[in-house]
Design a protein around this motif. Structure first.
Motif, PDB file in Angstrom:
ATOM      1  N   SER A 117       0.912  -1.346   0.132  1.00  0.00           N
ATOM      2  CA  SER A 117       0.118   0.082  -0.144  1.00  0.00           C
ATOM      3  C   SER A 117       0.963   1.141   0.086  1.00  0.00           C
ATOM      4  O   SER A 117       0.346   2.339  -0.538  1.00  0.00           O
ATOM      5  CB  SER A 117      -0.902  -0.004   1.275  1.00  0.00           C
ATOM      6  N   ILE A 146       0.617   2.458  -7.280  1.00  0.00           N
ATOM      7  CA  ILE A 146      -0.882   2.696  -7.363  1.00  0.00           C
ATOM      8  C   ILE A 146      -1.010   3.553  -8.421  1.00  0.00           C
ATOM      9  O   ILE A 146      -2.058   3.276  -9.130  1.00  0.00           O
ATOM     10  CB  ILE A 146      -1.232   3.583  -6.033  1.00  0.00           C
ATOM     11  N   LYS A 170      -8.783  -0.242  -7.899  1.00  0.00           N
ATOM     12  CA  LYS A 170      -8.447  -0.775  -6.561  1.00  0.00           C
ATOM     13  C   LYS A 170      -9.820  -1.519  -6.153  1.00  0.00           C
ATOM     14  O   LYS A 170     -10.951  -1.137  -6.516  1.00  0.00           O
ATOM     15  CB  LYS A 170      -8.113   0.137  -5.353  1.00  0.00           C
ATOM     16  N   TRP A 191      -2.692  -3.631  -1.411  1.00  0.00           N
ATOM     17  CA  TRP A 191      -3.926  -3.508  -2.327  1.00  0.00           C
ATOM     18  C   TRP A 191      -4.045  -4.493  -3.294  1.00  0.00           C
ATOM     19  O   TRP A 191      -3.090  -5.036  -3.700  1.00  0.00           O
ATOM     20  CB  TRP A 191      -3.776  -1.930  -3.147  1.00  0.00           C
TER      21      TRP A 191
END
Length: 44
Positions: free
Chosen positions: A11, A17, A27, A39
């Motif tokens: 994460s 991300i 996500k 995630w």
């Protein structure tokens, strides 16, 4: 490959991300214990 595809990553990895989100990944859920969260993302 068959879809949907899934992946997991730490994460705290904001670069990952952003990269995956900008390339169509979404996500799904953040899992794990404090200090070890990750995630789960999916690409449909």
């Amino acid at each position: 490959m068959n879809k949907p595809l899934t992946l997991k990553f730490v994460s705290e990895n904001q670069k990952a991300i952003n990269f995956y989100a900008n390339n169509g990944w979404k996500k799904v859920v953040e899992e794990g214990s404090p200090g070890e969260k990750y995630w789960v993302m999916v690409y449909e």
